[in-house]
Design a protein around this motif. Sequence first.
Motif, mmCIF file in Angstrom:
data_model
loop_
_atom_site.group_PDB
_atom_site.id
_atom_site.type_symbol
_atom_site.label_atom_id
_atom_site.label_comp_id
_atom_site.label_asym_id
_atom_site.label_seq_id
_atom_site.Cartn_x
_atom_site.Cartn_y
_atom_site.Cartn_z
ATOM 1 N N ARG A 1 0.825 -1.202 0.000
ATOM 2 C CA ARG A 1 0.000 0.000 0.000
ATOM 3 C C ARG A 1 0.864 1.260 0.000
ATOM 4 N NH1 ARG A 1 -3.278 -0.713 4.495
ATOM 5 N NH2 ARG A 1 -1.616 0.040 5.806
ATOM 6 N N ASN A 2 2.047 1.180 0.548
ATOM 7 C CA ASN A 2 2.930 2.342 0.633
ATOM 8 C C ASN A 2 3.832 2.505 -0.591
ATOM 9 O OD1 ASN A 2 1.985 3.183 3.169
ATOM 10 N ND2 ASN A 2 3.206 1.590 4.155
ATOM 11 N N ILE A 3 3.687 1.652 -1.586
ATOM 12 C CA ILE A 3 4.467 1.773 -2.812
ATOM 13 C C ILE A 3 3.573 2.407 -3.864
ATOM 14 C CG2 ILE A 3 5.719 0.544 -4.604
ATOM 15 C CD1 ILE A 3 6.229 -1.667 -2.548
ATOM 16 N N ALA A 4 3.951 3.583 -4.311
ATOM 17 C CA ALA A 4 3.172 4.284 -5.327
ATOM 18 C C ALA A 4 4.123 5.080 -6.204
ATOM 19 C CB ALA A 4 2.151 5.208 -4.680
ATOM 20 N N MET A 5 3.664 5.389 -7.395
ATOM 21 C CA MET A 5 4.484 6.191 -8.301
ATOM 22 C C MET A 5 4.481 7.662 -7.880
ATOM 23 S SD MET A 5 5.631 3.901 -10.234
ATOM 24 C CE MET A 5 6.353 4.674 -11.644
#
Length: 192
Positions: free
Chosen positions: A36-40
């Motif tokens: 959930r904490n990995i985003a572009m």
Amino acid sequence: MRGEVCVSAATLLSLAALLLMIFVHVGQINTSTVPRNIAMARVNVSQYSSALELSFTDPFSSIYTTNASAPLGVQAGLRYFYDFGLYSYCAYLNNSQGTCSNMTVGNQYRPYDAITSDMAANYSRITQALVQGTAFMDSSSLGSATKAAYWMLLLGTVCALLAALTLVFILLQKSRLTFSSFSLLERVYGPS
């Protein structure tokens, strides 16, 4: 000896690149704690109402929603954080309570459209007047660039996988050849 070191280093780097690319792809598919904490990109609009209050000297307390599971894009109210990934975007009231849009291949990065679609009509008109003529508002150019970037990332992931598999295959073949060579030498020169 130097060739083996170069091939081994290339294998490790290819595997590391592949692992990082898998994290990027899984980041918006799985909503558990780590992915959930990995985003572009992350857009933080938690202080937007405060900025509007300072600018217009009117209270803007109803701009945010209190329902974390309210659907996106139906003018239900802003969320504090918007995370954009490769397949969808998610909006959160805090670091854990939120909802995600539908997953699509090559999801386009359109932060202005995502944010204003959550606002009531009067707030979105104010926002449009504030950001008129900026690159942030030009969602079509941001969207087309990110769609191309998605396909390049997908191609890079496939190429990293192929490179890693090829290098592992080469190392396995080389070790088998080395083992076969020592067996042959032992038969020829070994004890009779």
